[in-house]
Design an enzyme around this catalytic site. Structure first.
Site, PDB file in Angstrom:
ATOM      1  N   TYR A  53      -0.388   7.601  -5.772  1.00 14.08           N
ATOM      2  CA  TYR A  53      -1.025   8.433  -4.737  1.00 14.08           C
ATOM      3  C   TYR A  53      -1.213   9.877  -5.191  1.00 14.08           C
ATOM      4  CZ  TYR A  53      -1.137   4.471  -1.691  1.00 14.08           C
ATOM      5  OH  TYR A  53      -1.444   3.238  -1.178  1.00 14.08           O
ATOM      6  N   ARG A  56      -4.492   9.757  -6.895  1.00 12.12           N
ATOM      7  CA  ARG A  56      -5.585   9.645  -5.911  1.00 12.12           C
ATOM      8  C   ARG A  56      -5.856  11.024  -5.283  1.00 12.12           C
ATOM      9  NH1 ARG A  56      -4.952   5.808  -8.054  1.00 12.12           N
ATOM     10  NH2 ARG A  56      -6.797   6.670  -9.019  1.00 12.12           N
ATOM     11  N   ASN A  87     -10.900   5.172   5.042  1.00  8.65           N
ATOM     12  CA  ASN A  87     -10.659   6.027   3.880  1.00  8.65           C
ATOM     13  C   ASN A  87      -9.518   6.996   4.126  1.00  8.65           C
ATOM     14  OD1 ASN A  87     -12.833   4.691   2.886  1.00  8.65           O
ATOM     15  ND2 ASN A  87     -14.280   6.384   3.123  1.00  8.65           N
ATOM     16  N   VAL A  88      -8.805   7.290   3.057  1.00 12.59           N
ATOM     17  CA  VAL A  88      -7.686   8.227   3.181  1.00 12.59           C
ATOM     18  C   VAL A  88      -8.092   9.615   2.674  1.00 12.59           C
ATOM     19  CG1 VAL A  88      -5.942   6.417   3.133  1.00 12.59           C
ATOM     20  CG2 VAL A  88      -6.673   7.436   0.968  1.00 12.59           C
ATOM     21  N   HIS A 104      -6.142   3.955   8.011  1.00 12.72           N
ATOM     22  CA  HIS A 104      -5.193   3.655   6.933  1.00 12.72           C
ATOM     23  C   HIS A 104      -4.434   4.881   6.449  1.00 12.72           C
ATOM     24  CE1 HIS A 104      -7.650  -0.249   5.979  1.00 12.72           C
ATOM     25  NE2 HIS A 104      -6.896  -0.351   7.043  1.00 12.72           N
ATOM     26  N   GLY A 170     -20.325   1.119   3.899  1.00 16.73           N
ATOM     27  CA  GLY A 170     -19.503   1.192   2.691  1.00 16.73           C
ATOM     28  C   GLY A 170     -18.165   0.492   2.764  1.00 16.73           C
TER      29      GLY A 170
HETATM   30  P1  OAD Z   1     -13.875  -2.039  -0.811  1.00 17.89           P
HETATM   31  O1  OAD Z   1     -13.695  -1.583  -2.217  1.00 17.89           O
HETATM   32  O2  OAD Z   1     -13.249  -3.331  -0.411  1.00 17.89           O
HETATM   33  O3  OAD Z   1     -15.430  -2.163  -0.473  1.00 17.89           O
HETATM   34  C1  OAD Z   1     -16.301  -1.143  -0.831  1.00 17.89           C
HETATM   35  C2  OAD Z   1     -17.656  -1.442  -0.254  1.00 17.89           C
HETATM   36  O4  OAD Z   1     -18.494  -0.331  -0.549  1.00 17.89           O
HETATM   37  C3  OAD Z   1     -18.327  -2.686  -0.816  1.00 17.89           C
HETATM   38  O5  OAD Z   1     -18.914  -3.427   0.253  1.00 17.89           O
HETATM   39  C4  OAD Z   1     -19.403  -2.110  -1.746  1.00 17.89           C
HETATM   40  O6  OAD Z   1     -20.563  -2.950  -1.838  1.00 17.89           O
HETATM   41  C5  OAD Z   1     -19.732  -0.814  -1.033  1.00 17.89           C
HETATM   42  N1  OAD Z   1     -20.327   0.242  -1.871  1.00 17.89           N
HETATM   43  C6  OAD Z   1     -20.190   0.464  -3.201  1.00 17.89           C
HETATM   44  N2  OAD Z   1     -20.897   1.548  -3.568  1.00 17.89           N
HETATM   45  C7  OAD Z   1     -21.490   2.027  -2.441  1.00 17.89           C
HETATM   46  C8  OAD Z   1     -22.357   3.139  -2.150  1.00 17.89           C
HETATM   47  N3  OAD Z   1     -22.752   3.989  -3.090  1.00 17.89           N
HETATM   48  N4  OAD Z   1     -22.753   3.303  -0.869  1.00 17.89           N
HETATM   49  C9  OAD Z   1     -22.357   2.444   0.118  1.00 17.89           C
HETATM   50  N5  OAD Z   1     -21.561   1.397  -0.106  1.00 17.89           N
HETATM   51  C10 OAD Z   1     -21.127   1.174  -1.368  1.00 17.89           C
HETATM   52  O7  OAD Z   1     -13.375  -0.827   0.131  1.00 17.89           O
HETATM   53  P2  OAD Z   1     -12.978  -0.881   1.671  1.00 17.89           P
HETATM   54  O8  OAD Z   1     -13.783  -1.889   2.399  1.00 17.89           O
HETATM   55  O9  OAD Z   1     -12.984   0.516   2.155  1.00 17.89           O
HETATM   56  O10 OAD Z   1      -6.693  -0.065   2.174  1.00 17.89           O
HETATM   57  O11 OAD Z   1     -11.489  -1.378   1.572  1.00 17.89           O
HETATM   58  C11 OAD Z   1     -10.740  -1.518   2.735  1.00 17.89           C
HETATM   59  C12 OAD Z   1      -9.295  -1.195   2.459  1.00 17.89           C
HETATM   60  O12 OAD Z   1      -8.821  -1.967   1.348  1.00 17.89           O
HETATM   61  C13 OAD Z   1      -9.048   0.235   2.024  1.00 17.89           C
HETATM   62  O13 OAD Z   1      -8.917   1.107   3.107  1.00 17.89           O
HETATM   63  C14 OAD Z   1      -7.779   0.152   1.254  1.00 17.89           C
HETATM   64  C15 OAD Z   1      -8.102  -1.081   0.451  1.00 17.89           C
HETATM   65  O14 OAD Z   1      -7.082  -1.795  -0.088  1.00 17.89           O
HETATM   66  C16 OAD Z   1      -5.439   0.307   1.857  1.00 17.89           C
HETATM   67  O15 OAD Z   1      -5.147   0.805   0.783  1.00 17.89           O
HETATM   68  C17 OAD Z   1      -4.445   0.039   2.938  1.00 17.89           C
END
Ligand code: OAD
Length: 230
Positions: A53, A56, A87-88, A104, A170
């Site tokens: 972290y 990050r 997002n954090v 989160h 996203g």
């Molecule tokens: P993910 O990494 O699972 O998903 C990212 C998403 O962003 C995907 O659907 C990509 O297609 C999309 N993406 C990539 N580039 C992009 C761009 N330029 N514009 C728009 N979208 C884009 O991330 P999250 O869904 O946020 O939790 O993940 C959810 C949680 O899993 C996070 O909060 C974190 C993680 O583990 C914890 O750490 C508790």
């Protein structure tokens, strides 16, 4: 004013230079969740978790909001906007959004390991073993780890139920309970999804998928659907 509720994920910050989790080369390609983002990891190897972290935080300190964050902030002139973010980072706030719920947790805050009500703004990027809360317990990142409760979920569900328009931007919708929020949108209310790849959801009649990156996708969404007359 119509209520616009936004569920954002790592993809909205990608164009600011923050890695997503599940894309190719994403964070979970380089780290195992169970090593850095669970309560068990914290008990097993506190140094590794703190270091993860700290990195990050250091990275997040050096980035700026992008046009998608700014577009959402600007939409407050036209809608009652609430952002529910997974997002954090603090890029929504830096861009000027005023109602942001962090499902989160927040990277730039620390919290007591004994008393969860003791939450502190961090003044540096580094959190170390030996950094204590005012009651003498070790501080931990103010992050919701896998396997922990999501304290803001009930509030997020209530806000989602009241949405006139719901925007998903996203996020892969791979992580619950956050991903389940779309199911709380009232029947028939429009749901827009902005993402270069389709999240893990089957598209229903009231859903419009804008297959673009966050910055250009927000632009298309606003011009075509949200404010077509502007
Ligand atoms: P993910 O990494 O699972 O998903 C990212 C998403 O962003 C995907 O659907 C990509 O297609 C999309 N993406 C990539 N580039 C992009 C761009 N330029 N514009 C728009 N979208 C884009 O991330 P999250 O869904 O946020 O939790 O993940 C959810 C949680 O899993 C996070 O909060 C974190 C993680 O583990 C914890 O750490 C508790």
């Amino acid at each position: 004013m119509k209520k616009l509720v936004v569920l954002s994920g790592a993809g909205i910050s990608a164009e600011s230079g923050i890695s997503t989790f599940r894309d190719n080369g994403g964070l979970w390609d380089n780290y195992r969740i169970e090593d850095v983002a669970t309560p068990e990891a914290w008990l097993r190897n506190q140094e590794l978790v703190l270091d993860f972290y700290n990195q990050r935080r250091k990275q997040a300190e050096s980035v700026k909001p992008n046009a998608a964050h700014y577009a959402l902030a600007e939409l407050e002139n036209h809608f009652d906007v609430t952002i529910i973010t997974q997002n954090v980072d603090n890029l929504h706030e830096v861009a000027g959004s005023s109602k942001v719920i962090h499902l989160h947790g927040e990277l730039f805050k620390s919290r007591s390991t004994k008393n969860p009500d003791l939450v502190y703004e961090m003044k540096t990027w580094e959190l170390k073993t030996g950094d204590l809360c005012e009651e003498g317990s070790q501080l931990r990142p103010h992050i919701v780890w896998f396997g922990e409760e999501v304290p803001m979920m009930a509030v997020a569900m209530d806000i989602t139920e009241e949405a006139d328009i719901f925007l998903v931007i996203g996020t892969s919708l791979a992580v619950y309970p956050a991903a389940g929020l779309v199911n709380y949108v009232a029947p028939g209310r429009p749901i827009f999804i902005v993402d270069p790849a389709q999240p893990e959801i089957s598209l229903k009649k009231n859903m419009t998928f804008i297959q673009e990156k966050a910055t250009t996708g927000m632009d298309s969404l606003i011009k075509k659907y949200l404010l077509p007359d502007n």
